[in-house]
Design a protein around this motif. Structure first.
Motif, mmCIF file in Angstrom:
data_model
loop_
_atom_site.group_PDB
_atom_site.id
_atom_site.type_symbol
_atom_site.label_atom_id
_atom_site.label_comp_id
_atom_site.label_asym_id
_atom_site.label_seq_id
_atom_site.Cartn_x
_atom_site.Cartn_y
_atom_site.Cartn_z
ATOM 1 N N UNK A 182 -5.501 37.142 10.309
ATOM 2 C CA UNK A 182 -4.412 37.850 10.709
ATOM 3 C C UNK A 182 -4.714 38.119 12.184
ATOM 4 N N UNK A 183 -3.645 37.634 12.906
ATOM 5 C CA UNK A 183 -3.689 38.317 14.418
ATOM 6 C C UNK A 183 -3.253 39.355 14.676
ATOM 7 N N UNK A 184 -2.351 40.315 13.933
ATOM 8 C CA UNK A 184 -2.028 41.511 14.263
ATOM 9 C C UNK A 184 -1.653 42.203 12.941
ATOM 10 N N UNK A 185 -1.957 43.298 12.977
ATOM 11 C CA UNK A 185 -1.720 44.054 11.674
ATOM 12 C C UNK A 185 -1.049 45.473 12.020
ATOM 13 N N UNK A 186 -0.335 46.142 11.253
ATOM 14 C CA UNK A 186 0.026 47.463 11.295
ATOM 15 C C UNK A 186 1.622 47.415 10.935
ATOM 16 N N UNK A 187 2.627 47.921 11.476
ATOM 17 C CA UNK A 187 3.933 47.860 10.847
ATOM 18 C C UNK A 187 4.401 46.161 10.537
ATOM 19 N N UNK A 188 3.754 45.310 11.449
ATOM 20 C CA UNK A 188 4.242 43.974 11.284
ATOM 21 C C UNK A 188 2.822 43.099 11.111
ATOM 22 N N UNK A 189 2.667 42.421 10.197
ATOM 23 C CA UNK A 189 1.543 41.636 9.887
ATOM 24 C C UNK A 189 1.855 40.208 10.303
ATOM 25 N N UNK A 190 1.081 39.774 11.277
ATOM 26 C CA UNK A 190 1.318 38.418 11.839
ATOM 27 C C UNK A 190 0.339 37.420 11.263
ATOM 28 N N UNK A 191 0.555 36.542 10.457
ATOM 29 C CA UNK A 191 -0.387 35.534 9.901
ATOM 30 C C UNK A 191 -0.460 34.333 10.318
ATOM 31 N N UNK A 192 0.141 34.176 11.669
ATOM 32 C CA UNK A 192 0.190 32.686 12.187
ATOM 33 C C UNK A 192 -1.149 32.193 12.405
ATOM 34 N N UNK A 193 -1.450 31.083 11.942
ATOM 35 C CA UNK A 193 -2.693 30.548 12.399
ATOM 36 C C UNK A 193 -2.958 30.147 13.746
ATOM 37 N N UNK A 194 -3.972 30.807 14.405
ATOM 38 C CA UNK A 194 -4.142 30.805 15.755
ATOM 39 C C UNK A 194 -5.632 29.930 15.923
ATOM 40 N N UNK A 195 -5.653 28.956 16.832
ATOM 41 C CA UNK A 195 -6.784 28.043 16.938
ATOM 42 C C UNK A 195 -8.141 28.861 17.687
ATOM 43 N N UNK A 196 -7.759 30.106 17.997
ATOM 44 C CA UNK A 196 -8.933 30.586 18.617
ATOM 45 C C UNK A 196 -9.633 31.301 17.614
#
Length: 142
Positions: A1-15
């Motif tokens: 998970x790149x960001x969590x909170x009000x919005x959950x961003x599950x974009x796969x980041x190569x980092x």
């Protein structure tokens, strides 16, 4: 998970490769990490180059004092990071594949990104050169 909170961003980041090196939060042979790396290659890999995440728009250009978001290319640092990952896993052939992909696309200066098979964005980029040296170390070149 790149960001969590009000919005959950599950974009796969190569980092996410940083979980193995340099942070050493996960072992290269951990099944979860191996699955993540396979997804990174499948989803974020294009013609051997590794992109940061799907539909990345950042391309590092400034025009008239404004950041231009024209679409990103492959990031040499990510290819070198993948090379380090496979070196830690003991898979030298795969490590060389991702390392050499960058080397075969540049002359002397390693850029921030490679688009359409050519260097683009910031050229040279110190971080790209640093990751080249570190990948060389993991490959046993230095």
């Amino acid at each position: 998970v790149r960001t969590s909170g009000k919005k959950m961003d599950k974009t796969l980041d190569s980092s996410c490769l940083g979980l193995v090196w340099p942070s050493e939060v996960m072992d290269a042979s951990d099944t979860r990490m191996m699955n993540t790396v396979n997804k990174i290659i499948k989803i974020n890999g294009k013609n051997g180059g590794i992109h940061r995440y799907p539909n990345d728009k950042y391309d590092g250009r400034i025009k008239m004092g404004e950041l231009v978001l024209g679409g990103a290319g492959a990031w040499p640092i990510l290819n070198f990071w993948l090379s380090i990952y496979f070196s830690k896993l003991g898979e030298r052939k795969k490590a060389l594949k991702y390392f050499e992909w960058v080397i075969n696309k540049v002359d002397e200066k390693i850029p921030e990104q490679i688009k359409r098979g050519r260097p683009s964005s910031v050229v040279p980029l110190a971080w790209s050169h640093a990751m080249f040296v570190i990948a060389c170390k993991f490959l046993g070149f230095i």
